[in-house]
Design a protein around this motif. Structure first.
Motif, mmCIF file in Angstrom:
data_model
loop_
_atom_site.group_PDB
_atom_site.id
_atom_site.type_symbol
_atom_site.label_atom_id
_atom_site.label_comp_id
_atom_site.label_asym_id
_atom_site.label_seq_id
_atom_site.Cartn_x
_atom_site.Cartn_y
_atom_site.Cartn_z
ATOM 1 N N LEU A 1 0.863 -1.134 -0.193
ATOM 2 C CA LEU A 1 -0.016 -0.005 -0.124
ATOM 3 C C LEU A 1 0.753 1.279 0.074
ATOM 4 C CD1 LEU A 1 -2.723 -0.650 2.572
ATOM 5 C CD2 LEU A 1 -3.067 -0.959 0.177
ATOM 6 N N GLU B 1 -2.635 4.175 -3.716
ATOM 7 C CA GLU B 1 -3.444 3.120 -3.151
ATOM 8 C C GLU B 1 -4.385 3.554 -1.958
ATOM 9 O OE1 GLU B 1 -0.489 1.110 -5.463
ATOM 10 O OE2 GLU B 1 -0.497 2.608 -3.557
ATOM 11 N N ILE C 1 -9.998 0.027 -9.073
ATOM 12 C CA ILE C 1 -9.018 -0.370 -7.962
ATOM 13 C C ILE C 1 -8.533 -1.774 -7.990
ATOM 14 C CG2 ILE C 1 -8.868 -0.460 -5.474
ATOM 15 C CD1 ILE C 1 -10.476 2.243 -5.317
ATOM 16 N N THR D 1 -5.268 -1.419 -10.178
ATOM 17 C CA THR D 1 -4.069 -1.324 -9.261
ATOM 18 C C THR D 1 -3.971 -2.347 -8.250
ATOM 19 O OG1 THR D 1 -5.868 -0.528 -7.372
ATOM 20 C CG2 THR D 1 -4.838 1.143 -8.679
ATOM 21 N N ILE E 1 -5.431 -4.095 -5.946
ATOM 22 C CA ILE E 1 -5.690 -4.012 -4.416
ATOM 23 C C ILE E 1 -6.502 -5.313 -4.216
ATOM 24 C CG2 ILE E 1 -6.505 -2.869 -2.478
ATOM 25 C CD1 ILE E 1 -5.747 -0.448 -3.574
#
Length: 286
Positions: free
Chosen positions: A59, A63, A171, A175, A177
């Motif tokens: 992170l 993020e 997201i 990214t 996550i």
């Protein structure tokens, strides 16, 4: 969409309609939202520990910023949803909100991203618009003052659903996550953002916990679970497929409102919900 993703989305639809039913039953406000978010943060804390220990969690500021943005959108959605349920019928607000979201996603993708919608997609949008007209009782919206605010809340909530769906899809798929981390981070962010309100209205918080304990725990468990299943499905499945299929909850919600809340225009709203589901599926197929 794979059978695994489809099963996750369908299960999520039933869970989603159930927690919204409990939220409507509570007639709670912002204090109720803070309480069930706090319950979610406590109950799902072991799960997030497992994710952190068993996955490679990285992170950075980007993020964290995206998770915070997701938390803001979700908290606006949650508070507005409870306000809408305080003034309008569940079998009216819930289907409109859940049906408008996928339509907005499809239209946004068409105009801003250049994605082709197709003739079937536009027919599906017409079905959705027509179903909203049926939900309102047709021209009775002109005669009844209490219907228009509920419809406007449904439309506003639908806009928020489209907003957080598009952001969260970005997201989890761009990214990378973890879906559980995103959901839990958003929950914690919402608890933090609403804590000043809770401290200022502590008597209301105590009252809601005393009177609405079962509803609070129920929503606290089911709310994140429904969305975690959706986020997991969206990791490998386009949001334009996931969002329409999960709107099976539209029909479930309409039936719950008519059967348990004895809301008016029961058969009419179930028919409208069916038409809306057909429209949403048409958009997805297109």
């Amino acid at each position: 969409m794979t059978a695994w993703a489809l099963s996750l989305v369908v299960i999520s639809a039933f869970i989603h309609a159930t927690w919204n039913f409990l939220a409507k039953k509570s007639s709670g406000g912002t204090a109720f939202v803070w309480l069930y978010m706090l319950v979610s943060a406590v109950i799902y804390s072991p799960l997030i520990v497992i994710v952190i220990l068993w996955t490679d969690v990285r992170l950075g500021w980007l993020e964290l910023g995206l998770i915070f943005a997701s938390a803001v959108l979700h908290i606006l959605y949650a508070v507005t949803l409870q306000k809408g349920y305080q003034i309008g019928d569940f079998s009216l607000i819930y289907p409109i909100a859940r049906g408008i979201g996928p339509m907005l996603i499809a239209v946004t993708a068409f105009f801003l991203l250049g994605e082709e919608l197709g003739q079937l997609g536009w027919i599906g949008i017409l079905f959705i618009v027509f179903s909203v007209f049926i939900f309102t009782g047709g021209l009775r919206i002109i005669r009844e003052k209490n219907v228009l605010p509920a419809i406007l809340y449904g439309l506003l909530i639908g806009c928020m659903i489209a907003g957080y769906s598009l952001l969260d899809k970005y997201i989890v798929s761009v990214t990378i996550i973890h879906p559980v981390l995103l959901s839990y981070g958003s929950i914690v962010g919402q608890v933090i953002l609403l804590t000043p309100f809770a401290k200022k209205h502590w008597q209301e918080v105590r009252h809601d916990w005393k009177q609405l304990k079962l509803e609070t725990i129920g929503v606290g468990i089911l709310n994140p679970l429904a969305y975690i299943l959706i986020l997991i499905a969206m990791v490998t499945t386009p949001v334009s497929y996931v969002s329409p299929v999960r709107e099976l909850s539209i029909l479930i919600g309409a039936i719950l409102g008519v059967v348990f809340f004895k809301e008016n225009f029961g058969r009419q709203r179930i028919i409208a919900a069916t038409i809306m589901v057909i429209g949403v599926i048409a958009v997805a197929i297109s």
